[in-house]
Every structure is written in structure tokens, then in C-alpha cells.
Design a protein around this motif. Structure first.
Motif, PDB file in Angstrom:
ATOM      1  N   GLU A  61     -43.258   1.984 -58.627  1.00  0.00           N
ATOM      2  CA  GLU A  61     -44.600   1.973 -59.200  1.00  0.00           C
ATOM      3  C   GLU A  61     -44.543   2.028 -60.727  1.00  0.00           C
ATOM      4  O   GLU A  61     -43.690   2.715 -61.295  1.00  0.00           O
ATOM      5  CB  GLU A  61     -45.403   3.200 -58.752  1.00  0.00           C
ATOM      6  N   ALA A  62     -45.499   1.336 -61.343  1.00  0.00           N
ATOM      7  CA  ALA A  62     -45.620   1.387 -62.797  1.00  0.00           C
ATOM      8  C   ALA A  62     -47.088   1.287 -63.181  1.00  0.00           C
ATOM      9  O   ALA A  62     -47.864   0.573 -62.544  1.00  0.00           O
ATOM     10  CB  ALA A  62     -44.846   0.241 -63.441  1.00  0.00           C
ATOM     11  N   PHE A  63     -47.444   2.030 -64.226  1.00  0.00           N
ATOM     12  CA  PHE A  63     -48.775   1.937 -64.804  1.00  0.00           C
ATOM     13  C   PHE A  63     -48.725   1.014 -66.004  1.00  0.00           C
ATOM     14  O   PHE A  63     -47.878   1.175 -66.884  1.00  0.00           O
ATOM     15  CB  PHE A  63     -49.287   3.313 -65.251  1.00  0.00           C
ATOM     16  N   CYS A  64     -49.638   0.067 -66.043  1.00  0.00           N
ATOM     17  CA  CYS A  64     -49.779  -0.838 -67.170  1.00  0.00           C
ATOM     18  C   CYS A  64     -51.012  -0.388 -67.950  1.00  0.00           C
ATOM     19  O   CYS A  64     -52.104  -0.309 -67.382  1.00  0.00           O
ATOM     20  CB  CYS A  64     -49.985  -2.272 -66.690  1.00  0.00           C
ATOM     21  N   LEU A  65     -50.827  -0.072 -69.210  1.00  0.00           N
ATOM     22  CA  LEU A  65     -51.936   0.321 -70.065  1.00  0.00           C
ATOM     23  C   LEU A  65     -52.519  -0.954 -70.666  1.00  0.00           C
ATOM     24  O   LEU A  65     -51.817  -1.675 -71.385  1.00  0.00           O
ATOM     25  CB  LEU A  65     -51.466   1.269 -71.161  1.00  0.00           C
ATOM     26  N   CYS A  66     -53.764  -1.229 -70.348  1.00  0.00           N
ATOM     27  CA  CYS A  66     -54.396  -2.493 -70.748  1.00  0.00           C
ATOM     28  C   CYS A  66     -55.748  -2.230 -71.417  1.00  0.00           C
ATOM     29  O   CYS A  66     -56.762  -2.841 -71.064  1.00  0.00           O
ATOM     30  CB  CYS A  66     -54.559  -3.392 -69.531  1.00  0.00           C
ATOM     31  N   ASP A  67     -55.760  -1.324 -72.369  1.00  0.00           N
ATOM     32  CA  ASP A  67     -57.004  -0.962 -73.052  1.00  0.00           C
ATOM     33  C   ASP A  67     -57.666  -2.184 -73.681  1.00  0.00           C
ATOM     34  O   ASP A  67     -56.995  -3.068 -74.206  1.00  0.00           O
ATOM     35  CB  ASP A  67     -56.730   0.073 -74.150  1.00  0.00           C
ATOM     36  N   GLY A  68     -58.995  -2.183 -73.611  1.00  0.00           N
ATOM     37  CA  GLY A  68     -59.783  -3.210 -74.280  1.00  0.00           C
ATOM     38  C   GLY A  68     -59.945  -4.514 -73.507  1.00  0.00           C
ATOM     39  O   GLY A  68     -60.636  -5.413 -73.963  1.00  0.00           O
ATOM     40  N   MET A  69     -59.304  -4.632 -72.345  1.00  0.00           N
ATOM     41  CA  MET A  69     -59.431  -5.877 -71.576  1.00  0.00           C
ATOM     42  C   MET A  69     -60.719  -5.869 -70.756  1.00  0.00           C
ATOM     43  O   MET A  69     -61.153  -4.825 -70.271  1.00  0.00           O
ATOM     44  CB  MET A  69     -58.241  -6.045 -70.631  1.00  0.00           C
ATOM     45  N   SER A  70     -61.295  -7.048 -70.594  1.00  0.00           N
ATOM     46  CA  SER A  70     -62.474  -7.192 -69.740  1.00  0.00           C
ATOM     47  C   SER A  70     -62.046  -7.104 -68.274  1.00  0.00           C
ATOM     48  O   SER A  70     -60.858  -7.196 -67.956  1.00  0.00           O
ATOM     49  CB  SER A  70     -63.139  -8.546 -70.002  1.00  0.00           C
ATOM     50  N   ASP A  71     -63.016  -6.962 -67.398  1.00  0.00           N
ATOM     51  CA  ASP A  71     -62.719  -6.915 -65.959  1.00  0.00           C
ATOM     52  C   ASP A  71     -61.994  -8.179 -65.513  1.00  0.00           C
ATOM     53  O   ASP A  71     -61.037  -8.113 -64.740  1.00  0.00           O
ATOM     54  CB  ASP A  71     -64.002  -6.743 -65.141  1.00  0.00           C
TER      55      ASP A  71
END
Length: 153
Positions: free
Chosen positions: A106-116
């Protein structure tokens, strides 16, 4: 302020999937992975789950009960799983702004500021690339916090 967004990528039935990447003849067959010392079941394929095999079931009982079903029991191969985990993470990393490895699968991807729509497209792209490049199926969950992304997966 930018909107926080996380995508959790989680490999499906990771240890069994790794065995299948290494040994394609295991596809569509019931497979379990036995833990260190081959004492208990630590992973199950969907086909093994459908036989009613549970996590932590004693391997000797599983073998006795399910041998007629063509069940395949694999001894854990942690170097293989580590290698495929590393490949999976290296495959994901260029597609996202930041990656935090949470566990072997498992990995978390930080994708701040992206639209849905952008989040959805990134998740679809990650899943397709991991399948094509590593042979591993994955799930994806998207949320404003790591906990909600995990729940969504």
C-alpha cells in the motif's frame, strides 16, 4: 488554501498475486501462502477464499480438507514480495507529486490541489500502469485524509 487529497493504492491479494506473477500457471487456481515455517495461512487468492479458507487457518488442516480442489500452497517468499513491492512503488512514484509507502502493498499518494476528475484520472493511470508493468492488480481509494482514502479503497 489548496484542497488536500490522497489516493491510496493497495495491491490485491498481494502475496498470492506476487506468486502468480512469478508462476503464471497459478492464475485462476486456489492459492494460499503459508507463513514462516508453513504453519498458518497468511494470504489467499479469491479462489481460495471462495473455498472458505480463512486467514490464520493451520496449513496442515487446509491441505487435508482442500486437496481435491486443486489447492496450491506456497511457502512465503519474502524476497520476491519485497522486490515486487519496490517495483510497484517505483512505478507509481513518477505519476504523483508525493508518495508515502504505507506497507508492503500500500502507498498513499499526496495529490493536493487536484480536481475530482484529475484524481480519478491519476488513479486510473496508476492502476493501469502497475498492472502492465508489474503484473499486479490494485484498488484505489480517494479521500481528503489518509483515513478516508483507506476507507474508500
Amino acid at each position: 488554501m489548496t484542497r488536500k487529497a490522497f489516493i491510496l493504492i493497495d495491491a490485491d491479494n498481494f502475496y498470492c498475486s506476487c506468486e502468480r506473477v512469478w508462476r503464471p500457471e497459478l492464475w485462476n487456481k486456489p492459492v494460499v501462502v503459508a507463513g514462516s515455517g508453513d504453519g498458518c495461512v497468511i494470504a489467499r487468492s479469491p479462489e481460495a477464499k471462495s473455498l472458505g479458507i480463512k486467514m490464520s487457518d493451520p496449513v496442515h488442516l487446509v491441505r487435508e480438507e482442500h486437496w481435491r480442489s486443486g489447492l496450491i500452497i506456497c511457502s512465503a517468499n519474502f524476497p520476491l514480495y519485497g522486490d515486487l513491492s519496490s517495483r510497484m512503488m517505483r512505478t507509481i512514484a513518477p505519476l504523483v507529486p508525493a508518495l508515502t509507502v504505507y506497507s508492503i502493498d500500500e502507498a498513499f499518494c499526496l495529490c493536493d490541489g487536484m480536481s475530482d476528475d484529475q484524481l480519478h484520472q491519476v488513479a486510473v493511470q496508476i492502476r493501469a500502469r502497475v498492472l502492465a508493468w508489474c503484473g499486479l492488480g490494485t484498488g484505489a481509494g480517494i479521500g481528503p485524509t489518509p483515513t478516508l482514502a483507506k476507507l474508500a479503497s
